[in-house]
Design an enzyme around this catalytic site. Sequence first.
Site, mmCIF file in Angstrom:
data_model
loop_
_atom_site.group_PDB
_atom_site.id
_atom_site.type_symbol
_atom_site.label_atom_id
_atom_site.label_comp_id
_atom_site.label_asym_id
_atom_site.label_seq_id
_atom_site.Cartn_x
_atom_site.Cartn_y
_atom_site.Cartn_z
ATOM 1 N N LYS A 158 58.550 23.313 18.169
ATOM 2 C CA LYS A 158 58.272 24.361 17.193
ATOM 3 C C LYS A 158 56.794 24.679 17.315
ATOM 4 C CE LYS A 158 57.843 25.494 12.329
ATOM 5 N NZ LYS A 158 57.730 24.962 10.951
ATOM 6 N N ALA A 190 59.421 28.955 6.256
ATOM 7 C CA ALA A 190 58.263 28.912 5.349
ATOM 8 C C ALA A 190 58.404 29.866 4.175
ATOM 9 C CB ALA A 190 56.953 29.198 6.075
ATOM 10 N N GLY A 191 58.030 29.367 3.003
ATOM 11 C CA GLY A 191 57.917 30.187 1.811
ATOM 12 C C GLY A 191 59.128 30.236 0.911
ATOM 13 N N THR A 220 59.021 22.015 2.051
ATOM 14 C CA THR A 220 58.457 21.827 0.719
ATOM 15 C C THR A 220 59.463 22.089 -0.388
ATOM 16 O OG1 THR A 220 56.335 22.557 1.637
ATOM 17 C CG2 THR A 220 56.504 22.403 -0.754
#
Length: 272
Positions: free
Chosen positions: A104, A192-193, A215
Site C-alpha cells: 500500500k 481513509a476518513g 481508526t
Amino acid sequence: MKDNMEDTLVLYGERFASRVLLGTARYPSLATLGESIEVCGPGMVTVALRRQMAADADGTVGFFEMLKQYAVPLLPNTAGCHSVQEVLTTAEMAREVFETDWIKLELIGDDYTLQPDPIGLVDAASQLVRAGFKVLPYCTEDLVVGRRLLDAGCQALMPWGAPIGTGKGIVNPYGLRVLRDRLPDVPLIVDAGLGVPSHACQVMEWGFDGVLLNTAVSQAASPARMAHAFAQAVEAGRAAYLAGPMAERESAQASTPTVGMPFWHHEAGHLA
C-alpha cells in the site's frame, strides 16, 4: 439487475474473501485487534514495517505472530514516508520481512491533512511497479492523478473519503462519484476518513469495490462490534448496488397505482 455470481473483490487478478480491508494500528490491545479481525473477516490486513513488535498481556504472543493465526493476507504499507526514496526503501524492506509483493503506497505531502504528494506519488508508483510490486496507492479523488497512477502501472486506486483519522465520511461526494463514473473498470477502494458504517454503505451503493478501515474501528468504544457493523454495511451496500437502485426523482409519484375513479365515488353515484 447486475450479475452477482462470484461477486468477489479482484485485485491484480487475485480474489479476496471480503471487500473490507482492515488496518491494525491503535487498537487498545492485541486481543481486541484479534476479535475485530475474527468478526469482520477482512480480505487483507494492513501492516506497517515501522510498527514495534508488540506483545499481548502475558508477553508470549507478538503482533505478527498473532496475525498469522488468522491467515489473512498481509498488505504492508509505507506509512510515514515523505520522499520517494523513503518509500522505495521501506517497500523493499517490507517485501523481505513479510514475503509479499503487495504494497500500500503512502507518500505524505502535507503533515496537517496527511494528503498524498501527487507528484511524488506517481513517480514512486512507477518505480515500484517496475520493481515487481502490486501497488495499491493511497490518493485523493483527483481524476487526473488517478489516471497518471494507472498509466504508471497501478491496477487499482485507493482514494480517500476524507483526511486520515477524521471520521468525517465523504467530504467531496461529487469528486468521488466522478472518479467512479470515469474509471468504471478500475477497482476503487475508499481509504481513509470513514467514521461510521453508513459511510461505507454509501460508497458501496455508488459502486466502489471496497473500503479500508482503521481508526473508525480501532478507536470505537467496542472495536469488534464496530468491525462487524462495518462488514454488514459493506455487504448491504454492495447488494444494493447489484440490485440496481431506482432512479431519483424531483417530484413525488404514488407507489400504489390507481385506475379510474375511487370506488366510493362509484358507490355514491349508484346510491344516488
